[in-house]
Enzyme design. Structure first.
Site: not given
Length: 141
Positions: A9, A49, A112, A115, A126
């Site tokens: 990310k 998302y 975080n 993913h 995905e």
């Protein structure tokens, strides 16, 4: 051989942790079969998302994921989806197990680092979102 999608990310990219994260991933036995650096638009992040659209964190997630470059990776390994979820740890780094990517590098639940696909079915969807069949290099080793 099973495949899963990982995304390093924008916080991972900003903190210059791409190499460290990939080292952890490869050391855990994953093969990188496709990888690129990209910047998601708000529209693209929202589409990726969309499953979370009704959740209270959706807007923040889309903003964050479109805030800078990210690195999607298609990974291959036996039991890739479950093993990668174990490797990255809980969504909240405070709850993540010692030695997991999120415990080591993440600052918060919202930022975080990484993913990981949550099911084999979603991994296929995905991976297809970010990579064409031609972009995935078969593991010849």
């Amino acid at each position: 051989m099973e495949r899963t999608l990982a995304i390093l990310k924008p916080d991972c990219v900003r903190k210059n942790l791409i190499g460290a994260a990939i080292e952890k991933i490869q050391s855990a036995g994953f093969k990188v079969v496709a990888m690129k650096m990209t910047r998601l638009t708000k529209e693209t992040a929202g589409e990726f998302y969309a499953v979370h659209k009704a959740r209270p964190f959706y807007g923040e997630l889309v903003e964050f994921m479109s805030s800078g470059a990210c690195v999607p990776l298609m990974l291959e390994k036996e039991n890739a989806v479950a093993d990668f979820r174990t490797l990255i740890g809980a969504t909240d780094p405070a709850e993540a197990a010692e030695g997991t990517i999120r415990k080591l590098y993440a600052d918060s639940k919202g930022e975080n680092i990484v993913h990981g696909s949550d099911s084999v079915e979603n991994a296929k969807i995905e991976c297809g979102f970010f990579f064409s069949t031609q972009e995935a290099v078969a593991n010849m080793a």
